[in-house]
Design a protein around this motif. Structure first.
Motif, short mmCIF file in Angstrom:
data_model
loop_
_atom_site.label_atom_id
_atom_site.label_comp_id
_atom_site.label_asym_id
_atom_site.label_seq_id
_atom_site.Cartn_x
_atom_site.Cartn_y
_atom_site.Cartn_z
N LEU A 33 0.83 -1.34 0.33
CA LEU A 33 -0.03 0.06 0.01
C LEU A 33 0.81 1.21 0.10
O LEU A 33 0.54 2.26 -0.75
N PRO A 34 1.88 1.33 0.71
CA PRO A 34 2.91 2.61 0.78
C PRO A 34 3.45 2.91 -0.85
O PRO A 34 3.50 3.97 -1.15
N VAL A 35 3.57 1.64 -1.39
CA VAL A 35 4.20 1.75 -2.83
C VAL A 35 3.01 2.34 -3.83
O VAL A 35 3.36 3.28 -4.71
N ARG A 39 0.90 8.45 -3.85
CA ARG A 39 0.86 9.58 -4.56
C ARG A 39 -0.72 9.83 -4.66
O ARG A 39 -1.21 10.61 -5.34
N LEU A 40 -1.80 9.10 -3.83
CA LEU A 40 -3.18 9.19 -3.94
C LEU A 40 -3.38 10.26 -2.91
O LEU A 40 -3.19 10.34 -1.84
N LEU A 41 -3.96 11.34 -3.32
CA LEU A 41 -4.16 12.68 -2.47
C LEU A 41 -4.98 12.33 -1.53
O LEU A 41 -5.02 12.91 -0.41
N TYR A 42 -6.00 11.48 -1.49
CA TYR A 42 -6.99 11.27 -0.29
C TYR A 42 -6.79 10.08 0.45
O TYR A 42 -7.62 9.56 1.08
N SER A 43 -5.55 9.52 0.29
CA SER A 43 -4.98 8.30 0.94
C SER A 43 -4.16 8.70 2.27
O SER A 43 -3.58 9.96 2.35
N ASP A 49 4.28 16.18 2.17
CA ASP A 49 5.46 17.18 2.06
C ASP A 49 6.09 16.85 0.73
O ASP A 49 6.85 17.99 0.39
N TRP A 50 6.00 15.91 0.22
CA TRP A 50 6.55 15.89 -1.24
C TRP A 50 5.81 16.02 -2.27
O TRP A 50 6.53 16.75 -3.41
N TYR A 51 4.58 15.50 -2.31
CA TYR A 51 3.53 15.85 -3.49
C TYR A 51 2.68 16.99 -3.33
O TYR A 51 2.16 17.11 -4.63
N LEU A 52 2.20 17.31 -2.53
CA LEU A 52 0.98 18.52 -2.57
C LEU A 52 1.49 19.61 -3.27
O LEU A 52 0.52 20.07 -3.88
N SER A 53 2.58 20.21 -2.98
CA SER A 53 2.79 21.58 -3.74
C SER A 53 2.79 21.30 -5.18
O SER A 53 2.32 22.01 -6.07
N LEU A 301 -7.58 3.24 4.53
CA LEU A 301 -6.14 3.59 4.48
C LEU A 301 -6.08 4.08 2.98
O LEU A 301 -5.18 5.25 2.63
N VAL A 302 -6.50 3.07 2.19
CA VAL A 302 -6.29 3.47 0.59
C VAL A 302 -7.25 4.87 0.46
O VAL A 302 -6.69 5.80 -0.45
N GLY A 303 -8.45 4.90 0.97
CA GLY A 303 -9.31 6.21 0.79
C GLY A 303 -10.63 5.66 0.23
O GLY A 303 -10.86 5.29 -0.75
#
Length: 398
Positions: A33-35, A39-43, A49-53, A301-303
């Motif tokens: 699941l972490p892999v 990059r899933l916004l609602y998970s 910190d890495w991908y939101l901006s 956890l996935v969303g």
């Protein structure tokens, strides 16, 4: 297909059941699941910190491109497709549904209003059962000529302006922007009812772009579902709820039953598959309980949002659940319920912490009303720049 099943069965049968399940849990929640979900916004696994901006910047860039395409859409529109507002009134004197878009001036380069209206117009053109549906623009800008998009679109669509005459501003005073937004909403809804006398009013904010199947779903819900009479009597039906608030662990307790139901149904299937592949454990109920909790954790956890998206396969799969408080991007009212809502809103004054969405939600208990929300959402919220709380220099998707 047989060789890998035989290999796994042979290898895992040498391990006792508790260790098998422990290994399964670690691989699922600690590796797989972490892999897959980082990059899933609602998970929960989203690496903010890495991908939101960068994702927010990409969203704004894409939105800007869509705005430019929308401007070209209206510039290149054949005249015979866009009928004048007067001609539309003559053809459809009493529409089944009126889409009222409440608009103020926003970030001009994003053309939010044009994006919303162009999408609705395209969908109506391709909808075989939407012949009498109409679009109404409601310009609530205090200086209506400053709303550039509304000024351009009024040539093609019926448009009303709350402050069309400078005299309308004389004596106009509200205690907060929240109260003005409520009064704007009332003005637009009331004028929709008086001008068109429709059966339904869809109140849409000018940064809520409709999904492709919005009219198919609404037609199914309001004409084919067995609960259509109950829907007509509801105070409102909400077509949008923020994705970040769609999780099971949230203030809405009615989702707990759905969460448990998902865990029990899918957990039963996994228990059956486990018994087919491996030896039967001594306590079957413990195995079922494990898989039930495993599935409940996995979907949370996935969303939940991503599993809701599977319902888009057909209008029949969309669900109606008891309404939640936030927000008012798209709200459907019957003509009768709209009149009730207008009366209720007259009795309250909105302010910070008590906006119109909170006011409408409070009436459900106070006035013994009920309302629903459609899942998944039937509109997309594209406005990262809020007119209510002020412009943000660097807006984010979350």
């Amino acid at each position: 297909m047989v060789w890998w099943r035989s290999f796994i069965s042979l290898y895992c049968c040498r391990l006792n059941a508790p260790f098998q399940l422990f290994l399964f849990t670690v691989v699922t929640f600690g590796i797989a699941l972490p892999v897959v979900c980082h990059r899933l916004l609602y998970s929960y696994y989203f690496m903010k910190d890495w991908y939101l901006s960068p994702m927010s910047h990409d969203f704004l860039k894409k939105n800007l491109k869509e705005a430019q395409d929308t401007v070209q859409y209206f510039q290149q529109m054949p005249p015979e497709i866009l009928q004048s507002p007067k001609t539309q009134d003559e053809l459809f004197p009493k529409p089944w549904l009126v889409v009222t878009v409440v608009t103020v001036q926003r970030k001009a380069e994003y053309h939010y209003l044009m994006q919303v209206v162009s999408k609705f117009h395209q969908l109506l053109q391709n909808c075989s059962q939407c012949g009498s549906n109409r679009i109404l623009l409601c310009n609530v800008q205090e200086e209506p000529e400053h709303n550039e998009d509304a000024r351009v679109l009024k040539k093609f669509f019926p448009t009303i302006a709350r402050f069309k005459d400078p005299k309308d501003l004389l004596g106009f005073k509200v205690n907060s922007q929240f109260e003005k937004e409520k009064q704007d909403y009332q003005y637009c809804m009331n004028n929709t009812l008086s001008r068109f006398d429709p059966k339904y009013v869809l109140m849409v904010e000018d940064d809520a772009v409709p999904e492709d199947d919005i009219f198919d779903v609404l037609h199914h819900l309001l004409t084919q579902r067995k609960s259509k009479t109950k829907l007509e009597n509801a105070l409102y039906i909400k077509l949008f709820h923020p994705e970040r608030l769609q999780r099971y662990i949230n203030p809405e307790p009615m989702r707990i039953l759905e969460w448990i139901g998902v865990g029990m149904s899918v957990g039963s299937l996994l228990t059956f598959l486990y018994l087919k592949m491996f030896s039967k454990p001594e306590k079957l109920w413990q195995l079922f309980l494990y898989f039930m909790i495993y599935i409940m954790l996995l979907v949370e956890l996935v969303g939940r949002h991503y599993f809701l998206e599977l319902r888009r396969l057909s209008p029949q799969f969309y669900s109606l659940v008891p309404v939640t408080e936030c927000c008012t991007q798209a709200m459907l009212f019957s003509a009768q319920s709209a009149q009730r809502a207008l009366g209720y809103l007259d009795t309250v004054q909105c302010q910070s912490g008590f906006a119109k969405d909170t006011a409408l939600y409070s009436f459900l208990r106070e006035r013994h009303e009920y309302a629903f929300v459609v899942e998944p959402n039937l509109v997309r919220h594209i406005g990262l720049f809020s007119t209510l709380r002020g412009l943000t220099i660097d807006p984010k998707l979350l």
